[in-house]
Design a protein around this motif. Sequence first.
Motif, PDB file in Angstrom:
ATOM      1  N   LEU A 168      14.432   2.628  11.446  1.00 36.16           N
ATOM      2  CA  LEU A 168      15.151   4.499  11.277  1.00 36.16           C
ATOM      3  C   LEU A 168      14.200   5.353  11.555  1.00 36.16           C
ATOM      4  CD1 LEU A 168      17.498   3.997   7.812  1.00 36.16           C
ATOM      5  CD2 LEU A 168      18.384   4.725   9.952  1.00 36.16           C
ATOM      6  N   ARG A 169      13.270   5.210  11.892  1.00 38.05           N
ATOM      7  CA  ARG A 169      11.478   5.334  11.897  1.00 38.05           C
ATOM      8  C   ARG A 169      12.118   6.716  12.822  1.00 38.05           C
ATOM      9  NH1 ARG A 169      10.757   1.423  15.367  1.00 38.05           N
ATOM     10  NH2 ARG A 169       9.732   1.693  17.293  1.00 38.05           N
ATOM     11  N   GLU A 214      -1.359   1.136  12.853  1.00 35.53           N
ATOM     12  CA  GLU A 214      -1.346  -0.829  11.745  1.00 35.53           C
ATOM     13  C   GLU A 214       0.002  -1.213  12.233  1.00 35.53           C
ATOM     14  OE1 GLU A 214      -2.366  -0.635   8.347  1.00 35.53           O
ATOM     15  OE2 GLU A 214      -3.126   1.825   8.162  1.00 35.53           O
ATOM     16  N   ILE A 215       0.803  -1.165  12.208  1.00 33.58           N
ATOM     17  CA  ILE A 215       2.009  -1.967  12.426  1.00 33.58           C
ATOM     18  C   ILE A 215       2.353  -2.034  13.490  1.00 33.58           C
ATOM     19  CG2 ILE A 215       4.900  -1.640  12.555  1.00 33.58           C
ATOM     20  CD1 ILE A 215       4.608   0.014   9.960  1.00 33.58           C
ATOM     21  N   GLY A 274       9.282   7.888   5.586  1.00 33.24           N
ATOM     22  CA  GLY A 274       8.529   8.011   6.993  1.00 33.24           C
ATOM     23  C   GLY A 274       7.067   7.499   6.433  1.00 33.24           C
ATOM     24  N   PHE A 275       6.936   7.256   8.049  1.00 34.77           N
ATOM     25  CA  PHE A 275       5.206   6.736   8.298  1.00 34.77           C
ATOM     26  C   PHE A 275       4.211   7.656   8.589  1.00 34.77           C
ATOM     27  CE2 PHE A 275       8.745   3.564   8.899  1.00 34.77           C
ATOM     28  CZ  PHE A 275       7.902   2.810   8.195  1.00 34.77           C
ATOM     29  N   SER A 276       3.390   7.690   8.244  1.00 29.79           N
ATOM     30  CA  SER A 276       1.706   8.552   8.847  1.00 29.79           C
ATOM     31  C   SER A 276       1.174   7.613  10.287  1.00 29.79           C
ATOM     32  CB  SER A 276       0.887   8.341   8.132  1.00 29.79           C
ATOM     33  OG  SER A 276      -0.028   7.077   8.100  1.00 29.79           O
ATOM     34  N   GLU A 277       0.800   8.427  11.466  1.00 29.24           N
ATOM     35  CA  GLU A 277       0.306   7.892  12.296  1.00 29.24           C
ATOM     36  C   GLU A 277      -0.242   6.724  12.778  1.00 29.24           C
ATOM     37  OE1 GLU A 277       1.599   9.002  16.082  1.00 29.24           O
ATOM     38  OE2 GLU A 277       2.699  10.441  14.759  1.00 29.24           O
ATOM     39  N   GLN A 278      -1.116   6.506  11.057  1.00 31.89           N
ATOM     40  CA  GLN A 278      -2.237   5.300  11.388  1.00 31.89           C
ATOM     41  C   GLN A 278      -1.519   4.402  10.603  1.00 31.89           C
ATOM     42  OE1 GLN A 278      -5.546   6.386   7.984  1.00 31.89           O
ATOM     43  NE2 GLN A 278      -5.200   4.295   7.975  1.00 31.89           N
ATOM     44  N   LYS A 334       0.847  -0.759  -0.197  1.00 34.94           N
ATOM     45  CA  LYS A 334      -0.464  -0.293  -0.002  1.00 34.94           C
ATOM     46  C   LYS A 334       0.771   1.604   0.062  1.00 34.94           C
ATOM     47  CE  LYS A 334      -3.207   0.020   2.903  1.00 34.94           C
ATOM     48  NZ  LYS A 334      -4.267  -0.037   4.122  1.00 34.94           N
ATOM     49  N   ARG A 335       2.156   1.275   0.453  1.00 31.95           N
ATOM     50  CA  ARG A 335       3.114   2.058   0.318  1.00 31.95           C
ATOM     51  C   ARG A 335       3.283   1.973  -0.166  1.00 31.95           C
ATOM     52  NH1 ARG A 335       5.479   4.861   5.035  1.00 31.95           N
ATOM     53  NH2 ARG A 335       7.478   3.785   4.321  1.00 31.95           N
ATOM     54  N   GLY A 336       3.228   1.867  -1.829  1.00 30.42           N
ATOM     55  CA  GLY A 336       4.145   1.476  -2.590  1.00 30.42           C
ATOM     56  C   GLY A 336       5.916   0.693  -2.454  1.00 30.42           C
TER      57      GLY A 336
END
Length: 329
Positions: free
Chosen positions: A286-287, A323-324, A315-319, A272-274
């Motif tokens: 590395l977040r 989910e992770i 980068g990661f969104s809060e959502q 979904k993140r590509g």
Amino acid sequence: MNWQPDPERYTSMEYRRCGRSGLKLPAISLGLWHNFGDATLLETSRQLLRKAFDLGITHFDLANNYGPPPGSAESNFGRILREDFHPWRDELIISTKAGYTMWDGPYGDWGSRKYLISSLDQSLKRMGLEYVDIFYHHRPDPETPLEETLRALDHVVRQGKALYVGISNYPAALAEKAIDILNDLGTPCLIHQPRYSMFERWVEGGLLDLLRSKGVGSIAFSPLAGGQLTDRYLSGIPADSRAASGSRFLNPDQITDEKLVKVRKLNALAEKRGQKLSQMALAWVLRDEKVTSVLIGASKTSQIEDAVGMLSQRGFSEQERAEIEAILV
């Protein structure tokens, strides 16, 4: 030597300051644990190192016992360094370690002054170097006084055989003691190298916060959990995989049905993140800035390209973070 590195090699890499030191490390570093010993064709190892440097990976991480057989990774790296990389030595961070069994008898293991200094001398000879940039104690020694081990690290810096020192596999309480002793000796601990991945998160129990408070960098090894956090095992255990090979570092018992369910869910989120699952797993380690760099292993140049390609979307969104976390529970 006909090879010339890519003149644009530093444009695709992110460099992070290591703790409160003056040193910056690439976000992706290359570990020479596998695929650089005598069991691998030298030209394969050469192509991996060239590709890594062309993509801005300046840090090559070794240990005295890397191979197989032990010592051969350093010997082969030394040859490639001499034949390919010699003009660019000052653009490289080369690290090695001692702490696991390297030679027979009572002086070839653990953390005595005798072992550490002898081992580094051997490593320098194998690699054809006057010094390494980082020398690690590879694991805690339950019998040797901690002060003896750390005085040996201080000694090799004062001898000019290492520019910086680090520790690996130290739990938080012992790491704190080691960092304080090294500070008192006048040779600060530059970096800690712990195992860290989505499936092994013990460092979040205090170690990463300790390192940040002490101004010490960190570099995570096994960020893909021995290959579990890739698309390799989505459909079970392939016959030609590490888990099926009898490796003591990954066996079929570790790849449970419960683990595979998590891997498949993580893979769906990565898609979904590509990204590939392996890229998302590296980005997750590395977040935030608590981790300076991640160590990857590679058997193909495409794996190095994938790892560096991750940096364009780390980068990661809060959502996504939520989910992770829900998957990993």
